[in-house]
Structure formats: C-alpha cells, structure tokens
Motif scaffolding. Structure first.
Motif: not given
Lengths: 310, 310
Positions: A13-25, A200-206, B204-205
């Motif tokens: 699962v990539a993106n994981v809500a708040c982690g677009y392009d940087v997070l996956g599991f 963007a601030v909301t997203q990087w807080g999340n 955010w990365g």
C-alpha cells in the motif's frame, strides 16, 4: 537444469493517506510468485506468465520483473542468464503494487541465486527500473516495502534515501479492490501541480504525526494522522462510493482509511484483526449493493518482504 | 504579601528547517524570567518589565504573559489576581520565541501558584493566546516546546494536537542572533500562498525523515532530513550572508542549519558540544567581518520546559 528458486513478494500500500510518494507498507496477502532458474546463456527469458489474463508482455525488455533482473545482473560479474516463470496472484492495475511485487520478486530471486551480493535496500534501485517501465516514473514507495517489508519511508529520491520505520505489532490492514479501472498515469494527471501552502502544512503535520505514532505505538495518534487533504479529495472522485466506504469503515473502528496507491483499491488500518475482518465485510457489501464486484484482503503488516517458497 | 514564585522559561527554535509551522524545540539558554505574586483583588497587573529596552507594553491586555495568565485564570475558580515582574533575558523579534517564552513563563508560574490544575500540554492554549497578540496568529510551535521542553510536533491546530517527540541525548544547538530586524508579519507575507506539489513532497519526506531520525537516534538521517525547500529559499533573502553562514556551518560539521522561526536568528544542530561551540565562533566571525553585531548561544536541547528558580 540450473539452480532454481521460487519466491513470493508481497503486495504493498503506497502513499498511506498523508505520505504521498514517500510512504508505503507491505501486506501478507495478496502477492506475486516467480520461479527463476539460472541458465548458462546470457539474457533473461520470460518463459511463461500466469494469472495476468494475457495482459503482460513476455518480452524481457517490457516486463517489470525481467527489467529488474537484468539491471541486477549488469551490476555483477555473472555471465549467465535466467529463465522466469511469473505467477500473478493479485489484480493488475489495482493500486496494490502489482508491478512492484513482480519486480521485487524477480530482483530478490536473482539475488538469492547469485548468493546475495546485495542487501534488500540495495535491490530497490533495480526494482525501481521495473516501476519506471510500468508507471513512466521510477517510484519506490511500492518496491521498497515489497523488498524490505514493514513501513518504509522514501525520504528522498535524489539521492535515494530509504528508511525502514518501526511498525507496532497489532496493526492489521484490510484492502478492498473494486473491479473498476484507474490507470496510474490518469490518476497522476488529475492532480494539481501547485497546492496551497496551508494544505501542505496540514499534510506534513500529519505525516510527522504518523511516523511518531508508529514509533510510539500510539494508535490514537496513528488514527488522527491518517488524513490526506491533498491527494484524496481529487483522486477519490475516480472511485465511486469512496466517501461512503470511508465513513462506514471509520464508524466500524478503522484507525484510518484511504486510497491504496493510485487506486482504485482502498486500504484501512485497524488495531484488531476482528475489526479488520468486519470492515472487509462492510465494504464488500457497499460495493455489492451498487453492483460492483470486489475482492477483499485482510492481513497483518508484512514484516519480511519476499520469501523463498518451498 | 501573597504567594510568590520565580520562573524561567526557555527560548525555542520553531520550524526546524523542514517542519514549518508544525515543529519546534526548546534550548537551555537564553530564556525569560517572570516573578508572579498572587493578590486578593482580581486582575493581572504587570508591575515592571526589564530587559526589553522599553518596547513591551505593561498594559495587561497587550502583554503576552499577562494575556496567557488571564486566559488561565478564566478557566479556574480562582477569584483573586496576580502581580507580574517580567525580566526579558533574550532579544525581542529575534526568531527565538521571545514572546512565547514570556507567555509560557507566565502560564507556568500561574499554574504552579494555583497548585497545578493543568498539565504542561494543557497550558499551551493559554500561552497561544499570548502568541496571537504578538504575531497576529495563535501559533504553537514556540509555546508548546517552551512549555514542554524537547522537540514538539503540532500535528494539527484544529483540533489542537500536540505530540512530544523523543530527543537523542547528544544533540546540541547553536543559535546566532544577528542585530538586524525581521518582523514576523513581514516574514509571513513574503511567502507564496501556493507551492509546487513536488516541493511539498520533498518537504514531507524530510519532516518524516527528521521524526524517524530523532526516534532512531540516527544522526545521519537527522542531518539529511534538515532541509527546507519551501520556506528557506524565500526567507533567507531577508538575512544577509545566510548562505555563507550555512555553508561554513555544514563544513564545520553541523548536522543542519536553518532559519530559527521567522528569523533573523539562525540555528544549527550538532552531535557534539565542541562542534556547536566551534560553529558559534565561525558564524560570529562571518557577521563581524560584515560589520553586523551578533549574540551566540550554545546549549543542549532543553528537556524540561519552564522551571521554578530558587
């Protein structure tokens, strides 16, 4: 006969809500299987592909697993080649990292057969070349967790900086794949090139909250952080009933619910397996009621990445 | 005479490169001191302010510490008032959370005198009202670390969600305050309202990497994550020689270097105290060579927040 191996690599699962392009599991199920056999002659030969409905190319230069394996071989002094049997055990174009699972399985199998010249993290760039072929861009948020297991942060692409993130034990994932088509390229094109700084601030807080929540094993914080104010409001338009599915899942106790990769699959994270199973049931019913066939998968977070199968 | 207390509250570094508006940490020095004495009559009276060069208002409704204390009293059944002596021991308008330190000191002192009806985290909203007065917006990225110590994440403002972040022990900070003026309001107005999605993803990365680095005590990851592609390129234009200072600091071994709050102070994080001291020396020399007076502060990350002074 040359040395031969059968490998399973997990869906992701990539993106994981708040982690677009940087997070996956990675998840335990579904996933792809490959069988790889060494041969004396150079070159990677895709012998057969099953489970793809005839959609995937067997030409090595157009096949994600083949590309990943060729990239790996290039970086070694191995002069032979390999034969590949690819068994797709998961839906294509589902947002579950189908091409990444094949790339990861191929790279992992080849690395095993050559006595592990590379670490899991070092295999990521090879598998990314497979992704470049599938998506038009060399993303790592599916291949990195497919190869390494668990949650993985891609802090940076240039240079590539991959960070494994600790995962609390009692975290379960439900994924539902509705039988509708969303191409990754379309899902990218629908996004705006500029976003408001406040979003963007909301997203990087999340995303910061999600990482902290995973390390602190704070399920409440994980839940509050699983929000996406940037991508989901746009992409969810491509998935009928997304809002209804999400609301019902949160009401049933999901920690969070969002689009898996570029969709149309939807992931939900839960603290208890029973909740994850219940949510799969609720979601499938909503899609069924609107006449959409779906597949559901419920599993723990995969902590291993690819494994050699007996 | 009523019950009386003397409190120190620390200066803070907000934003921390990649964490604009969501991240801050406290430092041991400098900071503000307040003396608060309970009185029978209602109302908060600012008796005297020292160290402010006569710039701060003693009218309670215009003073950040006074506002914070009044907000706190409102939420209790305390019917009396308080007298306040405020000793500014840090530069105003420096980007070091000067108004936040006063708000935090006032709220903390009042809470102590009333036998701690509130936790540190619960004091944040009171101190934020002081910030609203000082900055025109109720930011928490200075007051939260000033009250709680360590690194603090403001995951969300509505509702307020404050997350203390673990801090590795051997982390030192150097702050240099050049004697030039940058008003927070101007520093905000210079920012663009929209930013490219690609820059937001990079940011955010990095903020995810910084949080992971702090939890993993991975100084290399902390260092690689301390990058700001959104705010610093704009705001650094307001600080002469910022680029030179940053380059020299990184060369001397700083993990990272960026604008403290809205500037003009510059913070550097280091793994060793000697490096932090050496960097303070190098930075002061660069400003001196261009005829700019500066003050430097080197300390560990403050882990306590405000303390009662003997």
């Amino acid at each position: 006969m040359g040395k031969k191996i059968k490998v399973f690599a997990p869906a992701t699962v990539a993106n994981v809500a708040c982690g677009y392009d940087v997070l996956g599991f990675a998840i335990d199920s579904p996933g792809d299987e490959v069988v790889v056999e060494l041969k004396d002659e150079p070159g990677v030969e895709i012998v057969a592909i099953t489970g793809d409905g005839g959609k995937l190319p067997t030409d090595t230069t157009s096949n994600t697993a083949g590309v990943a394996m060729q990239q790996l071989i290039k970086k070694t002094d191995y002069e032979g080649g390999a034969k590949v049997w690819l068994h797709k055990k998961m839906p294509l174009g589902s947002g579950l990292g189908s091409s990444a699972a094949s790339s990861a399985a191929g790279a992992f199998a080849m690395n095993q057969l050559l006595d592990k010249p590379f670490t899991s993290a070092e295999l990521v760039p090879f598998a990314m070349e497979g992704e470049r072929l599938a998506c038009g861009a060399a993303h790592a948020d599916n291949v990195a967790p497919a190869l390494m297991g668990g949650f993985v942060l891609i802090r940076s692409y240039a240079p590539l900086d991959i960070v494994p993130i600790d995962t609390p034990e009692s975290l379960y994932c439900t994924v539902i794949h509705p039988q509708i088509e969303v191409a990754t390229k379309d899902a990218r094109q629908i996004l705006k090139k500029d976003i408001p700084l406040t979003d963007a601030v909301t997203q990087w807080g999340n995303v910061a909250g999600l990482i902290a929540g995973l390390y602190r094993k704070d399920y409440g914080l994980i839940s509050r952080s699983l929000q996406d104010v940037v991508i989901e409001p746009v992409r969810s338009l491509l998935i009928p009933s997304f809002g209804e599915i999400k609301a019902a899942s949160l009401k049933a106790g999901a920690l969070g619910c969002g689009i898996s990769g570029s969709g149309p699959s939807i992931f939900s994270l839960c603290q208890h397996q029973e909740v994850a199973l219940e949510i799969a049931h609720i979601q499938a019913k909503i899609f069924a009621d609107m006449g959409v066939t779906s597949e559901t998968y419920t599993s723990a977070i995969n902590q291993n990445g690819p494994i050699v199968m007996k």
